[in-house]
Design a protein around this motif. Structure first.
Motif, short mmCIF file in Angstrom:
data_model
loop_
_atom_site.label_atom_id
_atom_site.label_comp_id
_atom_site.label_asym_id
_atom_site.label_seq_id
_atom_site.Cartn_x
_atom_site.Cartn_y
_atom_site.Cartn_z
N VAL A 47 0.81 -1.22 0.00
CA VAL A 47 0.00 0.00 0.00
C VAL A 47 0.84 1.26 0.00
CG1 VAL A 47 -0.22 0.17 2.50
CG2 VAL A 47 -2.06 1.04 1.06
N GLY A 48 2.14 1.14 0.36
CA GLY A 48 3.00 2.31 0.36
C GLY A 48 2.49 3.37 1.31
N ALA A 49 2.42 4.61 0.82
CA ALA A 49 1.96 5.72 1.65
C ALA A 49 0.47 5.98 1.51
CB ALA A 49 2.75 6.98 1.31
N ARG A 60 -8.09 -1.22 4.01
CA ARG A 60 -7.07 -2.12 4.54
C ARG A 60 -5.88 -2.21 3.58
NH1 ARG A 60 -9.75 -7.76 5.62
NH2 ARG A 60 -10.90 -7.24 3.70
N GLY A 61 -4.68 -2.35 4.17
CA GLY A 61 -3.50 -2.49 3.35
C GLY A 61 -2.44 -3.35 4.01
N VAL A 62 -1.52 -3.83 3.20
CA VAL A 62 -0.37 -4.61 3.67
C VAL A 62 0.88 -3.88 3.20
CG1 VAL A 62 0.85 -6.81 3.54
CG2 VAL A 62 -1.65 -6.77 3.52
N GLU A 63 1.86 -3.70 4.08
CA GLU A 63 3.07 -2.98 3.73
C GLU A 63 4.21 -3.38 4.67
OE1 GLU A 63 5.96 -1.00 2.35
OE2 GLU A 63 4.04 -0.75 1.30
N THR A 102 3.90 -2.60 -7.24
CA THR A 102 4.46 -3.47 -6.21
C THR A 102 5.00 -4.76 -6.81
OG1 THR A 102 3.03 -2.61 -4.46
CG2 THR A 102 3.89 -4.81 -4.13
N ILE A 103 4.41 -5.21 -7.91
CA ILE A 103 4.81 -6.48 -8.51
C ILE A 103 6.30 -6.51 -8.86
CG2 ILE A 103 4.24 -5.82 -10.89
CD1 ILE A 103 3.46 -9.24 -9.30
N CYS A 104 6.87 -5.32 -9.15
CA CYS A 104 8.28 -5.28 -9.54
C CYS A 104 9.23 -5.39 -8.34
CB CYS A 104 8.59 -4.02 -10.34
SG CYS A 104 8.22 -2.49 -9.49
N PHE A 105 8.70 -5.39 -7.12
CA PHE A 105 9.54 -5.47 -5.93
C PHE A 105 9.40 -6.78 -5.16
CE2 PHE A 105 8.95 -0.85 -6.48
CZ PHE A 105 10.28 -0.47 -6.59
N VAL A 106 8.45 -7.62 -5.51
CA VAL A 106 8.26 -8.87 -4.75
C VAL A 106 9.33 -9.87 -5.12
CG1 VAL A 106 5.78 -8.47 -4.58
CG2 VAL A 106 6.67 -9.89 -6.43
N VAL A 127 -6.55 -6.39 -9.22
CA VAL A 127 -6.18 -5.29 -10.09
C VAL A 127 -4.71 -4.98 -9.87
CG1 VAL A 127 -6.62 -2.89 -10.71
CG2 VAL A 127 -8.53 -4.36 -10.02
N ILE A 128 -3.91 -5.06 -10.94
CA ILE A 128 -2.47 -4.82 -10.85
C ILE A 128 -2.10 -3.67 -11.77
CG2 ILE A 128 -0.17 -5.79 -11.17
CD1 ILE A 128 -1.30 -8.54 -10.64
N GLY A 129 -1.48 -2.63 -11.19
CA GLY A 129 -0.97 -1.50 -11.97
C GLY A 129 0.54 -1.51 -11.95
#
Length: 215
Positions: A47-49, A60-63, A102-106, A127-129
């Motif tokens: 979720v970042g900031a 809700r978010g995960v970070e 986020t997909i580029c950091f997992v 949904v992936i951006g």
């Protein structure tokens, strides 16, 4: 291990990008909004900031980065510590899941998308951006990766590769949106959002989890 060092140490710089690139940010948000189910009981992973969760009404978010969790919390998002590969949620607990850049950091993209599928209720959507690796901006980021604070450890994906991740995890009915047809540094106003992929540097893909079969 999650790639969070830059986000822990430079969270203020991360926030500053959105302030300095309002047209690009509004373009990305508009593209996500077109595929995000309005009013859904949703979760954002990475979720970042909170720049996307908050305006979309995602509560809700995960970070994994504590500095980013604090910023998202200040924007009204209830954030828990966790990573995409092992989401701290029970099976079928939400109607929609969002993941933006986020997909580029997992560490394990396949497992991350499988986790998205696991926590979705039947009929829900993911949904992936992301910045398309094959776009002008994606190629620029890849070239400058060594000098980038945030993208130094990133692994960029093409639209076809993200679609394959979703399909292999069991998602169907893929839909696409794209924007950022100009460079973010040169934008004076938001770019349009168009269907498909292959022209805009920022792409959003939505996949649907199949409805449960009735007996």
């Amino acid at each position: 291990m999650p790639r969070i060092e830059a986000f822990e140490q430079s969270s203020d710089r991360y926030d500053l990008w959105f302030e300095r690139h309002p047209a690009a940010y509004q373009s990305e948000l508009a593209a996500v909004r077109e595929l995000w189910p309005a009013g859904a009981d949703g979760v954002e992973i990475g979720v970042g900031a909170g720049h996307f969760a908050a305006p979309l009404g995602i509560r809700r978010g995960v970070e994994p980065a504590a500095a980013m969790r604090r910023r998202a919390t200040a924007r009204g998002v209830a954030v828990v510590d966790g990573v995409a590969e092992h989401l701290p949620f029970s099976d079928q607990c939400t109607d929609a899941v969002l993941m933006v850049t986020t997909i580029c950091f997992v560490d394990d993209p396949e497992q991350s998308v499988r986790e998205m599928y696991r926590i979705l209720r039947p009929g829900g959507c993911a949904v992936i951006g992301f910045v398309d690796r094959e776009s002008p901006l994606g190629r620029e980021y890849a070239i400058k990766r060594g000098s980038s604070v945030f993208y130094g450890e990133a692994r960029f994906f093409s639209a076809a590769e993200v679609a394959a991740l979703l399909t292999e995890a069991g998602f169907g009915g893929l839909e696409y949106r794209q924007t950022l047809f100009a460079h973010p540094d040169k934008m004076q106003a938001p770019d349009p959002v168009r269907s498909g992929a292959g022209e805009g540097s920022f792409v959003v893909v939505r996949g649907n989890k199949k409805e449960a079969r009735s007996c």
